[in-house]
Design an enzyme around this catalytic site. Sequence first.
Site, PDB file in Angstrom:
ATOM      1  N   ASN A 204       3.067  -7.760  27.961  1.00 53.77           N
ATOM      2  CA  ASN A 204       1.810  -7.676  28.719  1.00 53.77           C
ATOM      3  C   ASN A 204       2.142  -7.449  30.195  1.00 53.77           C
ATOM      4  O   ASN A 204       3.308  -7.397  30.575  1.00 53.77           O
ATOM      5  CB  ASN A 204       0.976  -8.948  28.505  1.00 53.77           C
ATOM      6  CG  ASN A 204       1.746 -10.187  28.892  1.00 53.77           C
ATOM      7  OD1 ASN A 204       2.145 -10.351  30.041  1.00 53.77           O
ATOM      8  ND2 ASN A 204       2.005 -11.066  27.929  1.00 53.77           N
ATOM      9  N   ASP A 270       0.015 -13.881  21.996  1.00 51.33           N
ATOM     10  CA  ASP A 270      -0.646 -14.620  20.915  1.00 51.33           C
ATOM     11  C   ASP A 270      -0.019 -14.286  19.564  1.00 51.33           C
ATOM     12  O   ASP A 270      -0.036 -15.107  18.653  1.00 51.33           O
ATOM     13  CB  ASP A 270      -2.137 -14.260  20.874  1.00 51.33           C
ATOM     14  CG  ASP A 270      -2.873 -14.823  22.079  1.00 51.33           C
ATOM     15  OD1 ASP A 270      -2.422 -15.860  22.599  1.00 51.33           O
ATOM     16  OD2 ASP A 270      -3.871 -14.212  22.521  1.00 51.33           O
ATOM     17  N   LYS A 280      16.544   0.934  14.676  1.00 50.44           N
ATOM     18  CA  LYS A 280      15.441   1.659  15.310  1.00 50.44           C
ATOM     19  C   LYS A 280      14.550   2.286  14.236  1.00 50.44           C
ATOM     20  O   LYS A 280      15.056   2.959  13.333  1.00 50.44           O
ATOM     21  CB  LYS A 280      16.018   2.751  16.228  1.00 50.44           C
ATOM     22  CG  LYS A 280      14.951   3.498  16.975  1.00 50.44           C
ATOM     23  CD  LYS A 280      15.526   4.604  17.834  1.00 50.44           C
ATOM     24  CE  LYS A 280      14.385   5.419  18.390  1.00 50.44           C
ATOM     25  NZ  LYS A 280      14.789   6.759  18.750  1.00 50.44           N
ATOM     26  N   ASP A 298       0.765 -21.995  19.646  1.00 53.46           N
ATOM     27  CA  ASP A 298       0.029 -22.193  20.902  1.00 53.46           C
ATOM     28  C   ASP A 298       0.797 -23.279  21.675  1.00 53.46           C
ATOM     29  O   ASP A 298       0.610 -24.479  21.448  1.00 53.46           O
ATOM     30  CB  ASP A 298      -1.400 -22.643  20.574  1.00 53.46           C
ATOM     31  CG  ASP A 298      -2.246 -22.787  21.822  1.00 53.46           C
ATOM     32  OD1 ASP A 298      -1.680 -22.988  22.912  1.00 53.46           O
ATOM     33  OD2 ASP A 298      -3.487 -22.705  21.705  1.00 53.46           O
ATOM     34  N   ILE A 299       1.690 -22.844  22.563  1.00 52.16           N
ATOM     35  CA  ILE A 299       2.611 -23.790  23.227  1.00 52.16           C
ATOM     36  C   ILE A 299       1.834 -24.848  24.014  1.00 52.16           C
ATOM     37  O   ILE A 299       2.124 -26.042  23.932  1.00 52.16           O
ATOM     38  CB  ILE A 299       3.617 -23.061  24.151  1.00 52.16           C
ATOM     39  CG1 ILE A 299       4.334 -21.932  23.400  1.00 52.16           C
ATOM     40  CG2 ILE A 299       4.637 -24.035  24.733  1.00 52.16           C
ATOM     41  CD1 ILE A 299       5.261 -21.089  24.275  1.00 52.16           C
ATOM     42  N   PHE A 319      -2.786 -22.206  32.316  1.00 55.23           N
ATOM     43  CA  PHE A 319      -3.428 -21.071  32.996  1.00 55.23           C
ATOM     44  C   PHE A 319      -4.211 -20.310  31.935  1.00 55.23           C
ATOM     45  O   PHE A 319      -3.772 -20.242  30.787  1.00 55.23           O
ATOM     46  CB  PHE A 319      -2.374 -20.118  33.592  1.00 55.23           C
ATOM     47  CG  PHE A 319      -2.058 -20.402  35.031  1.00 55.23           C
ATOM     48  CD1 PHE A 319      -1.293 -21.506  35.363  1.00 55.23           C
ATOM     49  CD2 PHE A 319      -2.507 -19.567  36.045  1.00 55.23           C
ATOM     50  CE1 PHE A 319      -0.985 -21.775  36.683  1.00 55.23           C
ATOM     51  CE2 PHE A 319      -2.208 -19.821  37.375  1.00 55.23           C
ATOM     52  CZ  PHE A 319      -1.439 -20.924  37.699  1.00 55.23           C
ATOM     53  N   LYS A 333     -11.938 -23.614  26.834  1.00 55.52           N
ATOM     54  CA  LYS A 333     -10.489 -23.688  26.603  1.00 55.52           C
ATOM     55  C   LYS A 333      -9.923 -25.055  26.983  1.00 55.52           C
ATOM     56  O   LYS A 333      -9.114 -25.614  26.241  1.00 55.52           O
ATOM     57  CB  LYS A 333      -9.800 -22.570  27.410  1.00 55.52           C
ATOM     58  CG  LYS A 333      -8.502 -22.141  26.803  1.00 55.52           C
ATOM     59  CD  LYS A 333      -8.037 -20.806  27.323  1.00 55.52           C
ATOM     60  CE  LYS A 333      -8.430 -19.640  26.462  1.00 55.52           C
ATOM     61  NZ  LYS A 333      -8.006 -18.356  26.966  1.00 55.52           N
TER      62      LYS A 333
END
Length: 391
Positions: A204, A270, A280, A298-299, A319, A333
């Site tokens: 990301n 996720d 490859k 989900d740490i 965060f 959340k």
Amino acid sequence: MLSGKTILLGITGGIAAYKICELIRMYKRANAEVLVVCTPNALNFVTKLTLQNLSKNPVAVEEFDIKDFNPEHISYADRADIMVIAPATANTISKISQGICDNLLTSIACAFTKPVIIAPAMNCNMWENPIFQENLHKLHYEILEPESGYLACGYEGKGRLCSLDKIFDKTVELLTYKPLNGKKIVITSGGTIEDIDPVRYISNYSSGKMGLALADTAKNLGADVTLITTKDVSHKYNVVKVKSALDMKSAVEKEFENSDCIIMAAAVADYRVKEVYPQKMKKTSDDEITITLVKNPDILKELCDRKKTSSSAPLIVGFCAESENLLENAKEKISKKGCDFLIANDISRKDIGFSSDYNEVTILDKNGEVKKLERAYKRTIAREIFKVIYG
Ligand SMILES: Cc1cc2nc3c(=O)[nH]c(=O)nc-3n(C[C@H](O)[C@H](O)[C@H](O)COP(=O)(O)O)c2cc1C
């Protein structure tokens, strides 16, 4: 106020160099030891004799003027508690940011591991130059931005050295304000990397800058810092380099028992690829391919759950990155995850967040209190975050 503290004052070749004579007096009045190091160009603007008289120490300029076995750039870096570069020219800032060590001042800066304050001053067009701005923000220093007004070169704009009071106050703060002394703070940063095959991956846009700003700030506030990151960073605290969400999970878990606070600023994927191809993947005649993804742990949630049953429970700060309904989603959340604080970022804006040096966040605590921090440098935001979580 500064008894027993040694300040290494770096002066570069800008017109504002003359103002620094007064800063030396301010430090001396506060009982600090002041070691002055000048670039050769700085001496076009202010004399060695003046600086020597005011600081009551010899002024160092030449890198190869070695008095004993120990090169000056190392002994100066070792002796000082803080380095203050004021005024800092565009030239010196850019060189330090690129790791160039071509004079005594830039060599000392490269070897310096304690807090550094930098007070740039220059023509407004130099200040706005994008290459210069990029160089400036690569530095993990306390940047005291120049002020706007009439400039010595005749222009009007941003570029005047900030006030000497500001430089003095920041020096005192960094030398004496250590509210996180004795605290072990663990921070995660960067986007995780989930392999597809040996040459491809899913990740990301997280730059890791917010986590780095938190780590730098925590260190300056006296904490013992561990940064668990997917990015390459060479820093003066304990850095654990990880790649995937699973790597990050085990690194964070190892720190759990011995930490006072864990701040999860990393952007953890996720999902990961169910079966990483060992070779490859070859292009086939098919127009589509399917890669199956499986959920990553989900740490943050797992840490919060572990906290419920642990005798030594660290403060847990999460965060969240939202592109819409920021506050609503953040409230949902924090109650789902059960962390002590949640910092919500609006990632739909281009002027903050991902890759930017700026952020604007909303801090939620588990009692439903909400505090908004207006747009500011990530380091300023980091400092405010520590103020909120540690009071
Ligand atoms: C009169 C004069 C004033 C200058 N003022 C500045 C200044 O305020 N800021 C700046 O970045 N450069 C300024 N410069 C340009 C720097 O002196 C030049 O980039 C020099 O290479 C900086 O060297 P140093 O960074 O090693 O000290 C000025 C140059 C002159 C001739």
